[in-house]
Design an enzyme around this catalytic site. Structure first.
Site, mmCIF file in Angstrom:
data_model
loop_
_atom_site.group_PDB
_atom_site.id
_atom_site.type_symbol
_atom_site.label_atom_id
_atom_site.label_comp_id
_atom_site.label_asym_id
_atom_site.label_seq_id
_atom_site.Cartn_x
_atom_site.Cartn_y
_atom_site.Cartn_z
ATOM 1 N N HIS A 169 64.231 68.583 128.542
ATOM 2 C CA HIS A 169 64.037 67.252 129.640
ATOM 3 C C HIS A 169 63.290 67.648 130.730
ATOM 4 O O HIS A 169 62.783 68.824 131.180
ATOM 5 C CB HIS A 169 65.460 66.648 129.761
ATOM 6 C CG HIS A 169 66.338 67.581 130.791
ATOM 7 N ND1 HIS A 169 66.030 67.915 132.149
ATOM 8 C CD2 HIS A 169 67.544 68.456 130.579
ATOM 9 C CE1 HIS A 169 66.944 68.705 132.730
ATOM 10 N NE2 HIS A 169 67.714 69.183 131.799
ATOM 11 N N CYS B 248 70.398 73.583 129.816
ATOM 12 C CA CYS B 248 69.476 73.010 129.172
ATOM 13 C C CYS B 248 68.176 73.486 129.733
ATOM 14 O O CYS B 248 68.082 74.543 130.215
ATOM 15 C CB CYS B 248 69.523 71.272 129.520
ATOM 16 S SG CYS B 248 70.569 70.418 128.674
#
Length: 292
Positions: free
Chosen positions: A131, A147
């Site tokens: 992301h 992440c």
């Protein structure tokens, strides 16, 4: 003192090559057809392959020590644009401890830590994804909650390139062997950020001996020793006569680890899924993952 000198019966010359612009590749078996993403955690780099050929390399920020990004094989399972971030309870507690305003949901916009897009890989319950970020200076590095952060332009480029079902391999390789376009052998050693046992180490000496025998080129043992000691992340030519040699063209991974069945490091007992499981929602309200 120079253990690799004795082992390899090589010259013991001390020097370091100039920093090279070329990025060494991890040794992962790449799918010959379709897209394949390879993330090597010690490098904090994401490699994008198309039909077996390297197309692009992205700098990334991966999980820190306490919230490690897990290794393994995954698929792309969702692409969510303009996501809202549902803040996990663990991060709400972290905000409270630091005296920051506690947020439960962060809407799309410049303050959203997911940036403009979230590309999920693996099952939803893992909460893993690539992301964007509202902190571009944090990329690359080891700073996320598990992440994989990317600069916003890179995250958008990735989202515009990949599709559901594309392969993702997350590796943990601290020792890389690459050949440049003239056939010289380059060794790159990265810091062991997660303090894991490195299963590649026992195979390194045999690999170097085999390469030396096959090519009939002497390798420089002290350069191996120094690279292993310093773990600078800079490619070192261990076959070049001059320690100041420059990389010729691009670096290509020498297949050695991919030919072996290596024991895999155990996942952290307090892994990223237990730290955060918030849900970035697309404008249609779909998806689940966590912010890094």
């Amino acid at each position: 003192m120079c253990k690799w000198l004795t082992l390899l019966a090589l010259g013991c010359l001390s020097a370091f090559p100039a920093a090279a612009a070329a990025m060494p590749e991890p040794d992962v078996q790449i799918n010959p057809a379709g897209r394949h993403l390879v993330l090597n955690l010690p490098q904090a780099r994401l490699f994008l392959y198309q039909d077996g050929k390297l197309e692009r390399i992205f700098p990334v920020a991966v999980g820190k020590m306490l919230t490690q990004t897990p290794i393994g094989s995954f698929d792309i399972t969702g692409i969510y644009r303009d996501p809202s971030w549902h803040v996990p309870k663990s991060i709400q507690d972290e905000m409270k401890r630091k005296g920051k305003p506690v947020q439960t949901v962060v809407p799309p916009g410049p303050d959203n830590p997911l940036g403009p897009v979230f590309v999920r890989f693996g099952e939803s319950k893992l909460g893993l994804g690539f992301h964007g970020t509202n902190a571009p200076a944090s990329v690359p590095g080891f700073r996320s909650h598990g992440c994989v952060r990317m600069k916003n332009d890179d995250a958008l480029s990735l989202a515009n390139t990949v599709t559901r079902g594309d392969s993702v391999t997350v590796a943990y390789q601290t020792i890389l062997l690459n050949e440049d376009e003239t056939g010289q052998l380059w060794l790159t050693v990265y810091r062991n950020h997660y303090k894991q046992d490195d299963p590649s180490m026992p195979y390194l000496a045999d690999t170097l001996l085999a390469w030396q025998h096959q090519h009939q080129i002497a390798l420089y043992g002290q350069r191996v020793d120094e690279a292993l000691k310093q773990r600078s992340g800079k490619p070192v030519c261990i076959s070049c006569k001059s320690a100041k040699a420059q990389i010729s063209g691009r670096l290509t991974a020498l297949p050695w680890l991919s030919k072996m069945t290596l024991p895999q490091p155990l996942p952290a007992t307090d892994g990223p899924a237990s730290h955060e499981s918030g849900a970035p929602l697309s404008q249609r309200g779909r998806g689940a993952a966590k912010a890094g």
